[in-house]
Every structure is written in structure tokens, then in C-alpha cells.
Design an enzyme around this catalytic site. Structure first.
Site, mmCIF file in Angstrom:
data_model
loop_
_atom_site.group_PDB
_atom_site.id
_atom_site.type_symbol
_atom_site.label_atom_id
_atom_site.label_comp_id
_atom_site.label_asym_id
_atom_site.label_seq_id
_atom_site.Cartn_x
_atom_site.Cartn_y
_atom_site.Cartn_z
ATOM 1 N N HIS A 190 21.000 157.968 62.166
ATOM 2 C CA HIS A 190 22.461 158.072 62.007
ATOM 3 C C HIS A 190 22.873 159.208 61.081
ATOM 4 O O HIS A 190 24.042 159.582 61.052
ATOM 5 C CB HIS A 190 23.011 156.739 61.480
ATOM 6 C CG HIS A 190 22.946 155.655 62.512
ATOM 7 N ND1 HIS A 190 24.060 155.178 63.170
ATOM 8 C CD2 HIS A 190 21.895 154.989 63.041
ATOM 9 C CE1 HIS A 190 23.698 154.254 64.037
ATOM 10 N NE2 HIS A 190 22.391 154.114 63.977
ATOM 11 N N ASP A 398 27.435 165.000 56.901
ATOM 12 C CA ASP A 398 27.586 163.667 57.481
ATOM 13 C C ASP A 398 26.971 163.691 58.870
ATOM 14 O O ASP A 398 27.172 164.661 59.608
ATOM 15 C CB ASP A 398 29.084 163.321 57.594
ATOM 16 C CG ASP A 398 29.371 161.879 57.222
ATOM 17 O OD1 ASP A 398 28.484 161.031 57.419
ATOM 18 O OD2 ASP A 398 30.488 161.601 56.762
HETATM 19 C C1 GDG Z 1 26.471 156.405 58.634
HETATM 20 C C2 GDG Z 1 26.426 157.931 58.598
HETATM 21 C C3 GDG Z 1 27.581 157.994 60.802
HETATM 22 C C4 GDG Z 1 34.872 152.413 55.089
HETATM 23 N N1 GDG Z 1 35.583 151.902 54.074
HETATM 24 C C5 GDG Z 1 35.993 150.682 54.472
HETATM 25 C C6 GDG Z 1 35.519 150.456 55.769
HETATM 26 N N2 GDG Z 1 34.834 151.542 56.123
HETATM 27 C C7 GDG Z 1 34.226 151.723 57.440
HETATM 28 C C8 GDG Z 1 34.948 152.802 58.197
HETATM 29 C C9 GDG Z 1 33.882 153.247 59.172
HETATM 30 C C10 GDG Z 1 32.613 153.026 58.372
HETATM 31 O O1 GDG Z 1 32.896 152.130 57.321
HETATM 32 C C11 GDG Z 1 32.104 154.321 57.743
HETATM 33 O O2 GDG Z 1 31.457 155.032 58.733
HETATM 34 P P1 GDG Z 1 31.074 156.564 58.590
HETATM 35 O O3 GDG Z 1 30.580 157.015 59.902
HETATM 36 O O4 GDG Z 1 32.276 157.304 58.140
HETATM 37 O O5 GDG Z 1 30.003 156.686 57.411
HETATM 38 P P2 GDG Z 1 28.633 155.935 56.901
HETATM 39 O O6 GDG Z 1 28.895 154.588 56.393
HETATM 40 O O7 GDG Z 1 28.036 156.875 55.919
HETATM 41 O O8 GDG Z 1 27.704 155.830 58.192
HETATM 42 C C12 GDG Z 1 27.574 158.532 59.377
HETATM 43 C C13 GDG Z 1 27.470 156.480 60.816
HETATM 44 O O9 GDG Z 1 26.373 156.015 60.045
HETATM 45 C C14 GDG Z 1 27.307 155.943 62.226
HETATM 46 O O10 GDG Z 1 26.232 156.535 62.872
HETATM 47 O O11 GDG Z 1 28.793 158.362 61.435
HETATM 48 O O12 GDG Z 1 27.463 159.941 59.421
HETATM 49 O O13 GDG Z 1 26.433 158.406 57.253
HETATM 50 O O14 GDG Z 1 33.864 152.431 60.296
HETATM 51 O O15 GDG Z 1 36.090 152.277 58.797
HETATM 52 N N3 GDG Z 1 35.757 149.338 56.466
HETATM 53 C C15 GDG Z 1 36.507 148.382 55.853
HETATM 54 N N4 GDG Z 1 36.997 148.533 54.594
HETATM 55 C C16 GDG Z 1 36.779 149.664 53.869
HETATM 56 O O16 GDG Z 1 37.252 149.790 52.736
HETATM 57 N N5 GDG Z 1 36.770 147.246 56.533
#
Ligand code: GDG
Length: 491
Positions: A190, A398
């Protein structure tokens, strides 16, 4: 090396939930009669009751893809005296089997905080200065991966497709092979991948590349990440992959592919429409007193570029004074990995920068930057995205970044906001109609926020329309189907 993200074989068309006109519907592969179960393996498995409550991209992308009859195996979130030898099984109402094990406290610290998040995570985000390596951590990483393999083994059926996720479980495919597992095994990373000059900083670099090569399919978010991995195959294993990303290893042919993860876009559209009516959305609306909202949503992680983002916002207020008192920036930075030292120091640094900006620009009835480190629930989050004129997604690196996709899906198409997106997020490969910026350049990011705040309705709609089509095209479901079709096609 050119890497082709070829359409996988044997894909069938299926109806999607009302995609916008012109967007092809995704194919469906896991409901095909006669094919094996999909067994998803990830470090952390959210229990059925935790679904949607966990902040983190993997859980979001994969949860959307678990279907009836599949199994999700991994860590329960509990630490015990000993690592469980057998998994606990829970069948969800949706017919998904959740199989979890507890991890011994002593191994957890070294496996999770030590090697996974103290060494691999910084390295794979190009932050060698933050990398902390020691052999005991690496041994615990191997021990936990072996324990995963041993607990998973008795649950497997001969025709299961095993799909391992992410950097915590790089050796798992190899451990399963060592136990005699002949099933097709896929691995998806990821996070980004790095060139050999970076990976070689890690003492067991060659071992990890060899361990991954026990899988039949190795997937990455972008073609650039896949290409980096293939360079490491040559460096670490002395094997020259073919132009289509395949290479021979120990009598098998390994396929390296890129397939971007996505979200369930239409589900998120509905969530955002409804969320605009929730009490949280009403409270936010009232608190803004008609001001525009700039919004950031991230796990509190140094890869997300939060200090640089705060500096850029300060630069906006300084260089474009017309926005003072006219905007509010809300940064939601849900705490994560607080036992790791680099995350503790990041938090202190952010506290200081928030104080600097608010001290400099606040008025008695206006605070420019609101910053919170506890998560908000997913419904409220969707409403916040919809209210925001600017979605600020500026990671330093990312793998993909699902927040960017959620922000697009949540917009009102009649009056959409503008996405400001880092060129170093995997999502920037697809979401080219965003305002794409270099996150370390505060002046450039400030100029992009300004451009978004004053952008005409016509331009906002045109950009949003193009971006929304893309978010509806590469959904979580399509991601899973593409990966599994490649895995199924392996001999
Ligand atoms: C890894 C990779 C890749 C965030 N704050 C809250 C919350 N979130 C949710 C968001 C989103 C998720 O968490 C974050 O996803 P990301 O993709 O932005 O980042 P990572 O957690 O680092 O994920 C990344 C991912 O895996 C998938 O392959 O895209 O590059 O680093 O869904 O909405 N959700 C809630 N409250 C929050 O305060 N409910």
C-alpha cells in the site's frame, strides 16, 4: 523499464451503482462459480463492529472489497502473554469470516513499533534519516510473520486465493511456502517503493526482496513503484525481469503489476449527501459564520507533510491578506503509532507551529487554524469534506492517498470545492485535474490554495467532473477485481 498495466484476463462486465455517464462499469470476478475463496491477510483486522471506525487507508480500501464467503485473517488488536497458536473465528452478518490472532507483547513492540514502523515505514517513504534498525526487531518481525503463517495454515483450502497486504507482512508468502502451501499467493504493497540505493540501506534488503518473490503476483499502487521494485529484483537477486514485469524465481514466474487502490465512490457520494444533514455538519457550518473552509484529513504521520502544510497556510495568510478572517483551516490529524519516538516529536512540532500561526494571525473573534488529533466518525467526515472549499492533501510521499478520492466523491457537483494535491501522492498519477503542487514549496502551495479559493464556478465544475469520473472508475472494487484476476491468471 516500461511497465504496462495490462488489463487482466478473464474479466467480466458487471453493473455498478449508478456510475456517471461514460464511466465503464467494473468487472466482477469473485462471484464466479467454481473459483476459490479469497483469503485476505493484513496486519490489523478490524472486527465487524469496528468497520468504518478505524482511521487508515488499508481498512477502507479492503473493507469495501470483502464479500460473502471470503475470509480476513490477521491481528486482533490484542496483545497477550503469548502469540496465539490458533485463530479465533467470527462470522460477520455479511458472511465474511474474520480470523484473528493475538500477538505477544514482547514481539509486538519489536515487530510493529520496531521494524515495521521504525525501519520499513520511514525507508519506504524515502526518510532514511528516521530509520532505526536493530537485529532483534527484525528477528521479531520474522517471528510474527512465521506465527501468522502457522495459524493461517490449518484454515486454508487447496483452491483458496491468498492475498497478503502491506509492509508488515513481506515475508509471509515465503513462510507459507516453507510450510508447503501451494496456493496462489498475491501481495499488495500500500505504500511507495524505493530504488536500490535506498533499499540497500536496510541490512536485510536482499532477504526481503527474495521473500516477496515467493508470491505469484506482487502489486503496487503506481507503475513507478512497480518499476522501483523490479530494479531491486535485479540488484538483490541478480535476475533481469522481462519488459512486462515478469521474472522467474525458484521455478515459478512472478508477475509484478501496478493497480491503484480506490474507494467505493457511489457509497461515499450517498454518505456525503446524507452527512450534510448531520448535527456535526450543522455545528461546523454554524461555527464558520459564512467563512470558507480549507480542510486537511490525515493520520498524524510525518509522511503526510503536516508541518510544511501549516507553513503554507501561514504563507497564504501573509501573502494574500484578503483571505484573513475569510477562511478557516481545519486539520483533522488522527493520532497513530504514538509509541514510536518520531511520531511523538512530530506531535510536539505541530503543536508549536499551530501556536505560531494562531498567535500571529488570530483576532479576538477569529482563529485561523483549528487542529484536532482525535478522529471524527466517518459520517461526519463526509459532511466536512462536502462543506470544504479546499481539500488540502499534501503528503511528502504517499502510496496512493484515499482522502483525495473521498474529498472528490463528497463534493456537491453543482458547487464543488477544489483539490490541492501533492505530486508525490500516488493519487497524483490519476487525479491530474487537481491543483498539483510540490508540498515542500510553501509559496507554491499557498498560491494553489489562493487559486482554488478564487476559482470560477465553471472551472471548479469542469475540474470536478473530470476528477469524479476517475474516482468512479478506479474504485476499491475494481482494484480488488484487477488484482485477483491477475492472481487467478497465474499458473
Ligand atoms: C495507507 C497508505 C494508501 C483519516 N482520518 C480519519 C479517518 N481517516 C481515514 C480517511 C481515509 C483513511 O483514513 C486514510 O487513508 P490514506 O490513503 O489517506 O492514508 P493511510 O492511512 O496512510 O493509508 C496510503 C492507503 O494505505 C490505501 O492503500 O492510500 O498511501 O499510506 O479513508 O478517511 N477516518 C475517520 N476519522 C478520521 O478522523 N473515520
Amino acid at each position: 523499464m516500461v511497465l504496462v498495466n495490462a488489463p487482466p484476463p478473464e474479466m467480466k462486465e458487471a453493473a455498478q451503482l449508478e456510475p456517471p455517464a461514460g464511466v465503464p462499469a467494473g468487472p466482477l470476478v469473485w462471484d464466479e462459480a467454481g473459483t476459490g475463496r479469497v483469503v485476505i491477510v493484513s496486519n490489523r483486522v478490524p472486527s465487524p463492529s469496528e468497520q468504518g471506525a478505524v482511521a487508515g487507508g488499508l481498512a477502507v480500501g479492503v473493507a469495501d472489497a470483502t464479500t460473502k464467503g471470503s475470509m480476513w485473517f490477521g491481528w486482533s488488536g490484542r496483545r497477550g502473554e503469548e502469540t496465539s497458536k490458533e485463530a479465533s473465528i467470527v462470522l460477520s452478518e455479511a458472511g465474511v469470516t474474520f480470523a484473528t490472532i493475538d500477538i505477544a507483547e514482547r514481539d509486538y513492540q519489536r515487530f510493529y513499533n520496531g521494524f515495521s514502523n521504525g525501519a520499513l515505514w520511514p525507508l519506504l517513504h524515502y526518510r532514511t534519516g528516521l530509520l532505526r534498525f536493530n537485529r532483534a526487531d527484525y528477528q521479531a518481525y520474522r517471528t510474527v510473520n512465521r506465527a501468522f503463517a502457522r495459524a493461517l495454515l490449518p484454515l486454508l483450502r487447496p483452491d483458496d486465493l491468498i492475498w497478503i497486504h502491506d509492509y508488515q507482512l513481506m515475508p509471509l508468502g515465503m513462510e507459507l511456502r516453507a510450510l508447503g502451501v501451494e496456493n496462489r499467493i498475491g501481495f499488495f504493497l500500500h505504500v511507495p517503493f524505493v530504488p536500490p540505493s535506498f533499499l540497500q540501506v536496510l541490512p536485510p534488503a536482499d532477504e526481503l526482496v527474495a521473500a516477496l518473490s515467493a508470491c505469484d503476483v506482487i502489486g503496487f499502487q503506481t507503475a513507478a513503484d512497480a518499476d522501483m521494485f523490479l530494479q531491486n529484483v535485479t540488484e538483490s537477486l541478480g535476475v533481469q525481469p522481462q519488459r512486462d514485469g515478469r521474472y522467474p524465481y525458484h521455478g515459478r514466474e512472478v508477475a509484478v503489476i501496478s493497480t491503484p487502490i480506490g474507494i467505493d465512490a457511489m457509497k461515499f457520494v450517498k454518505l456525503a449527501e446524507r452527512a450534510a444533514l448531520t448535527p456535526e455538519a450543522a455545528r461546523l457550518q454554524e461555527s464558520l459564520s459564512g467563512r470558507k473552509l480549507v480542510l486537511g484529513v490525515d493520520r498524524l504521520d510525518y509522511s503526510k507533510g503536516l508541518p510544511q502544510r501549516f507553513d503554507a497556510y501561514g504563507r497564504l495568510l501573509y501573502a494574500y491578506p484578503q483571505h484573513r478572517r475569510a477562511v478557516n483551516f481545519l486539520q483533522i490529524a488522527a493520532r497513530s503509532r504514538q509509541e514510536v519516538g518520531s511520531y511523538q516529536s512530530l506531535r510536539r512540532e505541530l503543536d508549536r507551529r499551530v501556536g505560531d500561526i494562531n498567535g500571529e494571525f488570530s483576532d479576538f473573534d477569529w482563529v485561523p487554524l483549528r487542529y484536532m488529533t482525535h478522529p471524527v466518525n466517518r459520517n461526519a467526515l463526509a459532511g466536512f469534506y462536502r462543506r470544504a472549499s479546499i481539500g488540502l492533501v499534501t503528503p511528502l510521499r504517499d502510496g496512493m492517498n484515499l482522502v483525495a478520492k473521498e474529498y472528490i466523491a463528497a463534493q456537491d457537483p453543482e458547487d464543488p470545492g477544489v483539490l490541492v494535491l501533492s505530486r508525490f501522492a500516488g493519487a497524483a498519477d490519476e487525479l491530474t485535474e487537481a491543483l498539483v503542487v510540490n508540498p515542500v514549496d510553501a509559496d507554491e502551495v499557498a498560491a494553489a490554495i489562493h487559486q482554488g479559493l478564487v476559482m470560477s464556478l465553471d472551472e471548479r465544475c469542469a475540474r470536478h467532473d473530470a476528477l469524479f469520473r476517475k474516482v468512479c472508475h478506479t474504485t476499491a472494487r475494481r482494484f480488488c477485481e484487477t488484482f485477483l484476476a491477475h492472481l487467478r491468471a497465474q499458473p
